[in-house]
Design an enzyme around this catalytic site. Structure first.
Site, PDB file in Angstrom:
ATOM      1  N   CYS A  92       0.326  71.132   5.555  1.00  0.00           N
ATOM      2  CA  CYS A  92       0.010  69.706   5.531  1.00  0.00           C
ATOM      3  C   CYS A  92      -1.448  69.439   5.169  1.00  0.00           C
ATOM      4  O   CYS A  92      -1.759  68.448   4.515  1.00  0.00           O
ATOM      5  CB  CYS A  92       0.302  69.065   6.882  1.00  0.00           C
ATOM      6  SG  CYS A  92       2.050  69.010   7.329  1.00  0.00           S
ATOM      7  N   HIS A 107       7.572  45.365   2.981  1.00  0.00           N
ATOM      8  CA  HIS A 107       6.602  44.501   2.327  1.00  0.00           C
ATOM      9  C   HIS A 107       5.198  45.092   2.387  1.00  0.00           C
ATOM     10  O   HIS A 107       4.231  44.416   2.047  1.00  0.00           O
ATOM     11  CB  HIS A 107       6.596  43.132   3.018  1.00  0.00           C
ATOM     12  CG  HIS A 107       6.521  43.230   4.504  1.00  0.00           C
ATOM     13  ND1 HIS A 107       5.398  43.655   5.169  1.00  0.00           N
ATOM     14  CD2 HIS A 107       7.463  43.015   5.454  1.00  0.00           C
ATOM     15  CE1 HIS A 107       5.648  43.667   6.473  1.00  0.00           C
ATOM     16  NE2 HIS A 107       6.887  43.291   6.676  1.00  0.00           N
ATOM     17  N   GLY A 117       1.239  63.414  13.016  1.00  0.00           N
ATOM     18  CA  GLY A 117       1.317  64.871  12.929  1.00  0.00           C
ATOM     19  C   GLY A 117       1.316  65.585  14.265  1.00  0.00           C
ATOM     20  O   GLY A 117       2.188  66.399  14.546  1.00  0.00           O
ATOM     21  N   GLU A 139     -11.293  49.545   6.549  1.00  0.00           N
ATOM     22  CA  GLU A 139     -10.115  48.979   7.216  1.00  0.00           C
ATOM     23  C   GLU A 139      -9.764  49.851   8.412  1.00  0.00           C
ATOM     24  O   GLU A 139      -9.559  51.054   8.277  1.00  0.00           O
ATOM     25  CB  GLU A 139      -8.953  48.919   6.236  1.00  0.00           C
ATOM     26  CG  GLU A 139      -7.599  48.602   6.847  1.00  0.00           C
ATOM     27  CD  GLU A 139      -7.574  47.273   7.573  1.00  0.00           C
ATOM     28  OE1 GLU A 139      -7.292  47.273   8.789  1.00  0.00           O
ATOM     29  OE2 GLU A 139      -7.828  46.243   6.927  1.00  0.00           O
ATOM     30  N   HIS A 180       2.959  29.194  15.456  1.00  0.00           N
ATOM     31  CA  HIS A 180       3.906  28.908  14.375  1.00  0.00           C
ATOM     32  C   HIS A 180       5.245  28.554  15.016  1.00  0.00           C
ATOM     33  O   HIS A 180       5.725  29.263  15.891  1.00  0.00           O
ATOM     34  CB  HIS A 180       4.066  30.128  13.469  1.00  0.00           C
ATOM     35  CG  HIS A 180       4.746  29.822  12.170  1.00  0.00           C
ATOM     36  ND1 HIS A 180       6.110  29.580  12.095  1.00  0.00           N
ATOM     37  CD2 HIS A 180       4.270  29.703  10.911  1.00  0.00           C
ATOM     38  CE1 HIS A 180       6.427  29.330  10.836  1.00  0.00           C
ATOM     39  NE2 HIS A 180       5.332  29.399  10.096  1.00  0.00           N
ATOM     40  N   THR A 234       9.313  31.794   7.384  1.00  0.00           N
ATOM     41  CA  THR A 234       8.406  30.942   6.619  1.00  0.00           C
ATOM     42  C   THR A 234       8.787  29.468   6.668  1.00  0.00           C
ATOM     43  O   THR A 234       9.967  29.105   6.653  1.00  0.00           O
ATOM     44  CB  THR A 234       8.339  31.396   5.153  1.00  0.00           C
ATOM     45  OG1 THR A 234       7.548  30.452   4.416  1.00  0.00           O
ATOM     46  CG2 THR A 234       9.716  31.457   4.524  1.00  0.00           C
ATOM     47  N   GLU A 235       7.765  28.652   6.690  1.00  0.00           N
ATOM     48  CA  GLU A 235       7.924  27.207   6.671  1.00  0.00           C
ATOM     49  C   GLU A 235       8.626  26.734   5.402  1.00  0.00           C
ATOM     50  O   GLU A 235       9.207  25.650   5.351  1.00  0.00           O
ATOM     51  CB  GLU A 235       6.529  26.580   6.764  1.00  0.00           C
ATOM     52  CG  GLU A 235       6.473  25.132   7.147  1.00  0.00           C
ATOM     53  CD  GLU A 235       5.048  24.728   7.478  1.00  0.00           C
ATOM     54  OE1 GLU A 235       4.513  23.861   6.781  1.00  0.00           O
ATOM     55  OE2 GLU A 235       4.483  25.304   8.426  1.00  0.00           O
ATOM     56  N   ARG A 279      12.207  25.480   5.702  1.00  0.00           N
ATOM     57  CA  ARG A 279      12.340  24.064   6.030  1.00  0.00           C
ATOM     58  C   ARG A 279      11.933  23.194   4.844  1.00  0.00           C
ATOM     59  O   ARG A 279      12.568  22.179   4.546  1.00  0.00           O
ATOM     60  CB  ARG A 279      11.478  23.725   7.254  1.00  0.00           C
ATOM     61  CG  ARG A 279      12.066  24.218   8.563  1.00  0.00           C
ATOM     62  CD  ARG A 279      11.098  24.035   9.724  1.00  0.00           C
ATOM     63  NE  ARG A 279      10.056  25.059   9.728  1.00  0.00           N
ATOM     64  CZ  ARG A 279       8.781  24.847  10.066  1.00  0.00           C
ATOM     65  NH1 ARG A 279       8.388  23.639  10.402  1.00  0.00           N
ATOM     66  NH2 ARG A 279       7.915  25.834  10.069  1.00  0.00           N
ATOM     67  N   ARG A 291       2.418  22.021  12.140  1.00  0.00           N
ATOM     68  CA  ARG A 291       2.918  23.105  12.987  1.00  0.00           C
ATOM     69  C   ARG A 291       2.715  22.843  14.477  1.00  0.00           C
ATOM     70  O   ARG A 291       3.561  23.227  15.295  1.00  0.00           O
ATOM     71  CB  ARG A 291       2.239  24.414  12.587  1.00  0.00           C
ATOM     72  CG  ARG A 291       2.708  24.918  11.241  1.00  0.00           C
ATOM     73  CD  ARG A 291       1.929  26.121  10.776  1.00  0.00           C
ATOM     74  NE  ARG A 291       2.498  26.657   9.549  1.00  0.00           N
ATOM     75  CZ  ARG A 291       1.984  27.677   8.870  1.00  0.00           C
ATOM     76  NH1 ARG A 291       0.881  28.255   9.285  1.00  0.00           N
ATOM     77  NH2 ARG A 291       2.566  28.105   7.766  1.00  0.00           N
ATOM     78  N   HIS A 340       0.071  32.290  15.981  1.00  0.00           N
ATOM     79  CA  HIS A 340       0.076  32.582  14.549  1.00  0.00           C
ATOM     80  C   HIS A 340      -1.304  32.650  13.911  1.00  0.00           C
ATOM     81  O   HIS A 340      -1.582  33.540  13.121  1.00  0.00           O
ATOM     82  CB  HIS A 340       0.913  31.521  13.836  1.00  0.00           C
ATOM     83  CG  HIS A 340       1.068  31.733  12.365  1.00  0.00           C
ATOM     84  ND1 HIS A 340       1.561  32.911  11.834  1.00  0.00           N
ATOM     85  CD2 HIS A 340       0.786  30.928  11.301  1.00  0.00           C
ATOM     86  CE1 HIS A 340       1.591  32.823  10.515  1.00  0.00           C
ATOM     87  NE2 HIS A 340       1.111  31.637  10.163  1.00  0.00           N
ATOM     88  N   HIS A 341      -2.176  31.706  14.228  1.00  0.00           N
ATOM     89  CA  HIS A 341      -3.449  31.627  13.510  1.00  0.00           C
ATOM     90  C   HIS A 341      -4.548  31.129  14.440  1.00  0.00           C
ATOM     91  O   HIS A 341      -4.348  30.168  15.186  1.00  0.00           O
ATOM     92  CB  HIS A 341      -3.314  30.664  12.322  1.00  0.00           C
ATOM     93  CG  HIS A 341      -4.445  30.706  11.353  1.00  0.00           C
ATOM     94  ND1 HIS A 341      -4.411  31.453  10.196  1.00  0.00           N
ATOM     95  CD2 HIS A 341      -5.661  30.105  11.358  1.00  0.00           C
ATOM     96  CE1 HIS A 341      -5.541  31.312   9.528  1.00  0.00           C
ATOM     97  NE2 HIS A 341      -6.323  30.486  10.210  1.00  0.00           N
ATOM     98  N   ARG A 384      -4.078  24.349  11.242  1.00  0.00           N
ATOM     99  CA  ARG A 384      -4.017  24.740   9.832  1.00  0.00           C
ATOM    100  C   ARG A 384      -2.710  24.293   9.203  1.00  0.00           C
ATOM    101  O   ARG A 384      -1.636  24.475   9.782  1.00  0.00           O
ATOM    102  CB  ARG A 384      -4.156  26.259   9.684  1.00  0.00           C
ATOM    103  CG  ARG A 384      -4.027  26.713   8.230  1.00  0.00           C
ATOM    104  CD  ARG A 384      -4.275  28.191   8.078  1.00  0.00           C
ATOM    105  NE  ARG A 384      -3.267  29.022   8.700  1.00  0.00           N
ATOM    106  CZ  ARG A 384      -2.062  29.282   8.186  1.00  0.00           C
ATOM    107  NH1 ARG A 384      -1.701  28.721   7.042  1.00  0.00           N
ATOM    108  NH2 ARG A 384      -1.220  30.080   8.814  1.00  0.00           N
TER     109      ARG A 384
END
Length: 597
Positions: free
Chosen positions: A44, A90, A103, A182, A391, A403-404, A407, A428, A530-531, A570
């Protein structure tokens, strides 16, 4: 790899056709044990010393050389008749098998960090993310700082979500060399989970579809949606640059040609890929590809724990905690904080808004707020931290945000009594409050086959197995234990409003189609954090401001890490617009600042 290709048959990895579920391997405590038995540590790693970089570049390449690509593994999932393929996802960027397959410890399903169901992965477990303070192991941090910088770069971008990747691409366009750091093992942040679209006004795609919109209307909608708590100067920047941001993405290969509407918008301005496919993973992949092409050095498992300053208070570098390489310093004069929000840290969420204590969250596992702590330690001021958005449509069955746009394309919300109870595309905060007032503190999102065909993103929810289908409304009602007669009456009333062009019940302004084409679909939804609208203070050039209102020399920020753009609430579709526009601005000004130094 010594066994390269040995486990592949006709391009399909045997890992999912029974090899790792047999008695030979069933008792293995971790992947390292039997891999070592098959060829030693070098099976590895490059050497017995283990990983040579925090991205585990060599290790991931070894996984692929033996087991195949994600597409091959997904095909094997299908062949094995798995209901849900963990390899058909995704997630963006380069293949990172080690995100799920550890590992030297029990493997985990990284997907479980967002979803509420487990995957049948050999040696699988639960991904657990605990918030780790940035000053842990301070003695080792101080030692690394005393040792001096390991390398020098023009611009450091912290975070690889949409804002960070946009900043990296923009900084390169303005002549800077960039390192992206990151802390998670893969790219995309919350952006890769975004689904609805990107708000923009006066775009070529609106013009082509005959949609009349103005920047001034987008400004008014955003300020109204944010209860006028927003910083008007930042909102003006958001709206005035939105069309150009669409063009910028399109020039890189993004498909933003489908235009719909989300809650709080006066007109259709939510841009997304053809057919209404999910926008986030698409935009993140386009930006990631562009960043890599630009030469950006993107490092995973690399957490920034301090922004370093010189004696005059100017940014002088960052202290990085590499998961495998330890602490080290990168010297730079310009840092872009694009670390996102803190929705996954419920202790922090509840400290600002006690009503949200115990709520689930729609965010990726890294949204814990340690980036905010780094900025605070560097002297940043904050604003609007108490404004945290739930949300309204999160699926408790799948642990995924719906997802909005569902709707927006015509779905309605009904309660356990089979009745509508709210304008489905209100803001929201209002939709969430209305759902929480219903029996069971949840509701059902209901739509027909015409809505399904109008929005490709719905196929992902079908794939996840979280949607119930009925050939007729009565059959659907029976499956969901809802009163059939009332549900049929509710849909008939709604269809009447569509025909009349006016919702006399809840004043819904956007009713694109009747719900009259079977089969019919529904799923349970409830609010989830959500945010976080609040964050560090920035000016219109994305410079971070201190408590005296002055710019911190060399420190920039963009995206959900900042406050002021969205105010107290938002609007759906404004997040992608925010991260792209202010990511571009932050990257450009960071590059110019670095060159001037």
């Amino acid at each position: 790899m010594k066994l390269a290709g040995a486990l592949k048959v006709s391009g399909i990895a045997l890992v999912l056709s029974g090899l790792f579920t047999g008695s030979v391997y069933a008792a293995a405590d971790n992947l390292a044990k039997f891999h070592a038995e098959m060829g030693g540590c070098e099976n590895c790693h490059v050497t017995k010393k283990g990983p040579t970089d925090d991205n585990l570049t060599h290790e991931n390449q070894q996984c692929v050389s033996c087991h195949g690509s994600l597409n091959e593994l997904a095909a094997a999932d299908t062949e094995a008749k798995r209901e849900i393929s963990p390899h058909k996802s995704h997630l963006i960027g380069d293949i990172a098998c080690t995100s799920c397959h550890k590992g030297h410890e029990a493997s985990v399903a990284y997907c479980d960090a967002c979803h509420s169901f487990g995957f049948d992965i050999p040696f699988g477990g639960q991904w657990q993310r605990k918030f780790v303070p940035i000053d842990v192991n301070k003695a080792a941090q101080d030692k690394a700082i005393a040792a001096g910088p390991r390398e020098t770069i023009d611009v450091v971008v912290v975070g690889s979500g949409g804002a960070g990747l946009a900043a990296a691409v923009s900084a390169h366009e303005h002549g800077a060399k960039v390192i992206v750091l990151e802390k998670e093992p893969l790219a995309g942040g919350n952006t890769k989970l975004a689904a609805g679209g990107m708000n923009a006004a006066e775009t070529k795609f609106q013009k082509k579809l005959g949609i009349e919109d103005k920047v001034s209307i987008m400004i008014d909608d955003t300020m109204k949606g944010g209860h006028n708590v927003n910083d008007p100067a930042l909102v003006n920047i958001l709206a005035k640059n939105s069309s150009d941001s669409i063009d910028w993405l399109t020039a890189m290969g993004a498909d933003m040609s489908d235009v719909g509407r989300m809650g709080g918008a006066s007109v259709n301005r939510t841009h997304r890929p053809t057919g209404g496919a999910g926008v986030g993973a698409h935009v993140a992949q386009v930006l990631y590809t562009a960043a890599k092409k630009s030469g950006a050095d993107i490092r995973f498992n690399s957490r920034v724990v301090r922004v370093l300053e010189d004696k005059d208070g100017h940014v002088d570098g960052v202290l990085v905690e590499g998961k495998y390489t330890g602490y080290y310093v990168i010297k730079t004069n310009a840092v872009v904080m694009a670390t996102g929000g803190f929705a996954k840290n419920n202790d922090r969420v509840a400290s600002y808004d006690p009503k949200l204590k115990g709520f689930a969250a729609t965010n990726h596992p890294g949204a814990t707020g340690d980036g905010l702590d780094v900025a605070l330690a560097a002297g940043a001021d904050t604003r609007d931290l108490k404004y945290i958005q739930a949300h309204p449509t999160w699926s408790p069955k799948g642990g995924v945000m719906i997802t909005e746009a569902v709707r927006g394309n015509g779905a309605i919300l009904v309660n356990r009594e089979g009745k509508r109870f709210v304008n489905e595309i209100t803001t929201r905060d209002k939709a969430s409050a209305a759902i929480l007032q219903q029996t069971g503190a949840s509701a059902f999102l209901l739509f027909d086959d015409s809505v399904r065909k109008s929005l490709k993103k719905i196929e992902n929810y079908i794939h996840l197995g979280i949607i119930t289908e009925g050939k007729t409304v009565a059959e659907l009602a029976e499956k969901m234990s809802l009163p059939a007669a009332q549900l049929e009456k509710t849909i008939a009333e709604y269809n009447g409003f569509v025909k009349a062009g006016k919702d006399t019940q809840f004043a819904r302004p956007n009713m694109p189609r009747e719900l009259a084409t079977g089969p019919f679909y529904t799923l349970e939804v409830k609010p989830a954090v959500h945010h976080s609208m609040g964050g560090v203070k920035i000016d219109t050039t994305a410079e971070v401001l201190n408590k005296e209102g002055k710019a911190i020399s060399g420190l920039f920020a963009a995206g959900e890490a900042t406050g002021g753009v969205h105010g107290a609430n938002r609007l759906g579709g404004n997040a992608i617009s925010d991260i792209v526009t202010f990511g571009r601005i932050a990257g450009a000004h960071a590059a110019e600042f670095a060159k001037a130094k």
